[in-house]
Design a protein around this motif. Structure first.
Motif, PDB file in Angstrom:
ATOM      1  N   ARG A 184       0.826  -1.204   0.000  1.00 30.44           N
ATOM      2  CA  ARG A 184       0.000   0.000   0.000  1.00 30.44           C
ATOM      3  C   ARG A 184       0.868   1.264   0.000  1.00 30.44           C
ATOM      4  NH1 ARG A 184      -5.291  -0.838   1.783  1.00 30.44           N
ATOM      5  NH2 ARG A 184      -5.606   1.233   0.881  1.00 30.44           N
ATOM      6  N   GLN A 185       2.091   1.152  -0.531  1.00 33.64           N
ATOM      7  CA  GLN A 185       2.984   2.310  -0.602  1.00 33.64           C
ATOM      8  C   GLN A 185       3.291   2.645  -2.056  1.00 33.64           C
ATOM      9  OE1 GLN A 185       6.710   2.519   1.855  1.00 33.64           O
ATOM     10  NE2 GLN A 185       5.855   4.568   2.054  1.00 33.64           N
ATOM     11  N   THR A 186       3.347   3.941  -2.352  1.00 35.61           N
ATOM     12  CA  THR A 186       3.766   4.420  -3.671  1.00 35.61           C
ATOM     13  C   THR A 186       5.280   4.564  -3.673  1.00 35.61           C
ATOM     14  OG1 THR A 186       1.698   5.606  -4.074  1.00 35.61           O
ATOM     15  CG2 THR A 186       3.627   6.315  -5.326  1.00 35.61           C
ATOM     16  N   PHE A 187       5.906   4.033  -4.728  1.00 39.58           N
ATOM     17  CA  PHE A 187       7.353   4.118  -4.886  1.00 39.58           C
ATOM     18  C   PHE A 187       7.668   4.979  -6.106  1.00 39.58           C
ATOM     19  CE2 PHE A 187       6.429   0.149  -2.727  1.00 39.58           C
ATOM     20  CZ  PHE A 187       7.316   0.159  -1.666  1.00 39.58           C
ATOM     21  N   ASN A 188       8.683   5.816  -5.969  1.00 38.97           N
ATOM     22  CA  ASN A 188       9.025   6.777  -7.016  1.00 38.97           C
ATOM     23  C   ASN A 188      10.431   6.563  -7.550  1.00 38.97           C
ATOM     24  OD1 ASN A 188       6.565   8.518  -6.590  1.00 38.97           O
ATOM     25  ND2 ASN A 188       7.514   8.741  -4.584  1.00 38.97           N
ATOM     26  N   GLY A 189      10.592   6.828  -8.841  1.00 39.04           N
ATOM     27  CA  GLY A 189      11.910   6.901  -9.418  1.00 39.04           C
ATOM     28  C   GLY A 189      12.332   8.358  -9.413  1.00 39.04           C
ATOM     29  N   VAL A 190      13.260   8.715  -8.537  1.00 38.66           N
ATOM     30  CA  VAL A 190      13.605  10.127  -8.394  1.00 38.66           C
ATOM     31  C   VAL A 190      14.453  10.645  -9.560  1.00 38.66           C
ATOM     32  CG1 VAL A 190      13.422  10.110  -5.889  1.00 38.66           C
ATOM     33  CG2 VAL A 190      15.623   9.574  -6.962  1.00 38.66           C
ATOM     34  N   ASN A 191      15.042   9.728 -10.332  1.00 44.23           N
ATOM     35  CA  ASN A 191      15.848  10.125 -11.483  1.00 44.23           C
ATOM     36  C   ASN A 191      15.038  10.042 -12.766  1.00 44.23           C
ATOM     37  OD1 ASN A 191      18.151   8.154  -9.788  1.00 44.23           O
ATOM     38  ND2 ASN A 191      18.469  10.352 -10.002  1.00 44.23           N
ATOM     39  N   ALA A 192      15.343  10.921 -13.700  1.00 43.30           N
ATOM     40  CA  ALA A 192      14.700  10.891 -15.015  1.00 43.30           C
ATOM     41  C   ALA A 192      15.447   9.938 -15.945  1.00 43.30           C
ATOM     42  CB  ALA A 192      14.673  12.283 -15.624  1.00 43.30           C
ATOM     43  N   PHE A 193      14.693   9.219 -16.749  1.00 45.66           N
ATOM     44  CA  PHE A 193      15.234   8.371 -17.809  1.00 45.66           C
ATOM     45  C   PHE A 193      14.585   8.788 -19.124  1.00 45.66           C
ATOM     46  CE2 PHE A 193      16.229   6.133 -13.987  1.00 45.66           C
ATOM     47  CZ  PHE A 193      17.394   5.428 -14.266  1.00 45.66           C
ATOM     48  N   GLY A 214      -4.449   1.506  -3.572  1.00 48.73           N
ATOM     49  CA  GLY A 214      -4.292   2.834  -3.003  1.00 48.73           C
ATOM     50  C   GLY A 214      -3.223   2.879  -1.924  1.00 48.73           C
ATOM     51  N   GLU A 215      -2.608   4.046  -1.776  1.00 47.65           N
ATOM     52  CA  GLU A 215      -1.600   4.201  -0.733  1.00 47.65           C
ATOM     53  C   GLU A 215      -2.287   4.372   0.618  1.00 47.65           C
ATOM     54  OE1 GLU A 215       2.616   6.193  -0.711  1.00 47.65           O
ATOM     55  OE2 GLU A 215       1.094   7.757  -0.572  1.00 47.65           O
ATOM     56  N   GLU A 216      -1.722   3.747   1.643  1.00 53.51           N
ATOM     57  CA  GLU A 216      -2.269   3.847   2.990  1.00 53.51           C
ATOM     58  C   GLU A 216      -1.091   3.998   3.960  1.00 53.51           C
ATOM     59  OE1 GLU A 216      -5.994   1.719   4.740  1.00 53.51           O
ATOM     60  OE2 GLU A 216      -4.264   0.441   5.199  1.00 53.51           O
TER      61      GLU A 216
END
Length: 329
Positions: A184-193, A214-216
């Motif tokens: 229930r966690q959103t993970f992000n790619g902080v770098n651009a590709f 959904g994120e909780e």
């Protein structure tokens, strides 16, 4: 409040390594080697364990591309049927016994390996919305500043001085919070590709791995009450009952949005394209053994996906390689 994350990190560091000293930097040592040296001092050396994101759980599943994905990239990942995926959830820090609900366990990470006919492709994400620093040298210097900012350090402490000239360093940590479940966690790619389509057109993007359910998130005081392994145990129990799914999204920038600075997130109203569905189906039987051979590299890509000019990508690649080499000895 903006320094809370770094203050907690410094407190953890000195609780673990109150008598440790940062090794003198050899002239020939690379930035990556210096970074791992500092991590090993901050979190201790643990044989066979990663220098950062030491505690984790290896899982398996598959990725099914969306129809729209192939319009952005010619990569084989987006062309056909589902492909197998090996992934690893993790906690932050190099402490393999860190409680899952500790604020220092944030940001939790999700690294993925897509197994394709033309080679494996890795995607490395975490729960931060942006990164504290923009370069490998700055990351090394941030860790060094934290290591020198114990309770007896003169004011302003080295980390306070660093944050004063690097505003994102004092704020990025607050963007990642403890979830009720890693599913229930959103993970992000902080770098651009960069995507490359069949005509050779390139499109910058950042990954977003968004839970279908959904994120909780959990308040810090509630997270502190949980058992030390509650997230790792919960995801295994959840998978034993059924799959966990995420939308794999590509956030696209508009004119003027920075491509080469991980400290600057793109606005939330930027278009996100659904590239497909990541479905995690099971936890591996022996995660500790399985993760020994796993090295997720941000530049492990296939034709149709390329690195951008973000300098942090290569810095991460170099540091991961140093960490892998040391834990493999």
């Amino acid at each position: 409040m903006q320094h809370a994350f770094l203050t907690r990190t410094a407190a953890l560091v000195f609780a673990l390594t109150a008598t440790a000293a940062i090794p003198a930097r050899a002239e020939e040592a690379s930035t990556a080697e210096q970074t791992i040296d500092v991590m090993n001092t901050l979190f201790g050396k643990h044989a066979g364990i990663r220098a950062n994101h030491a505690k984790g759980a290896v899982v398996e599943g598959s990725f099914t591309p969306s129809k729209e994905a192939a319009t952005l990239s010619k990569a084989s990942l987006f062309k056909g049927p589902a492909v197998p995926v090996t992934a690893r959830y993790s906690n932050a820090t190099g402490v393999p016994t860190i409680p899952d609900g500790s604020p220092n366990a944030n940001p939790h990470g999700l690294a993925m390996r897509f197994k394709l006919a033309d080679g494996d492709m890795d995607v490395v994400t975490n729960a931060l919305k942006y990164f504290p620093v923009a370069t490998g040298e700055e990351f090394r210097d941030l860790l060094t500043a934290v290591s020198k900012s114990g309770p007896d350090a003169a004011k302003p402490t080295p980390v306070e001085t660093f944050v004063a000239s690097h505003p994102a360093a004092g704020k990025a940590g607050a963007t990642a919070k403890t979830p009720t479940s890693l599913g229930r966690q959103t993970f992000n790619g902080v770098n651009a590709f960069l995507f490359v389509d069949v005509a050779g057109k390139k499109q910058a993007f950042r990954w977003r791995i968004v839970p279908v359910d959904g994120e909780e998130l959990m308040p810090p005081d509630e997270a502190a009450k949980q058992t030390p392994n509650f997230l790792m145990d919960e995801i295994r129990a959840r998978l034993a009952k059924g799959p966990v799914s995420y939308r794999v999204e590509a956030q696209l920038p508009e004119a003027g949005d920075p491509i080469n600075d991980a400290t600057k997130p793109w606005p939330d109203d930027r278009k996100s394209v659904n590239m497909g569905t990541l479905t995690i189906t099971k936890a591996v039987a022996d995660s500790a053994e399985a993760e020994k051979a796993l090295l997720f590299m941000p530049n492990a890509l296939v034709d149709g996906v390329e690195v951008s000019d973000d300098p942090l990508i290569d810095a991460r690649v170099q540091a991961y390689a140093v960490s892998f080499g040391r834990r493999s000895q």
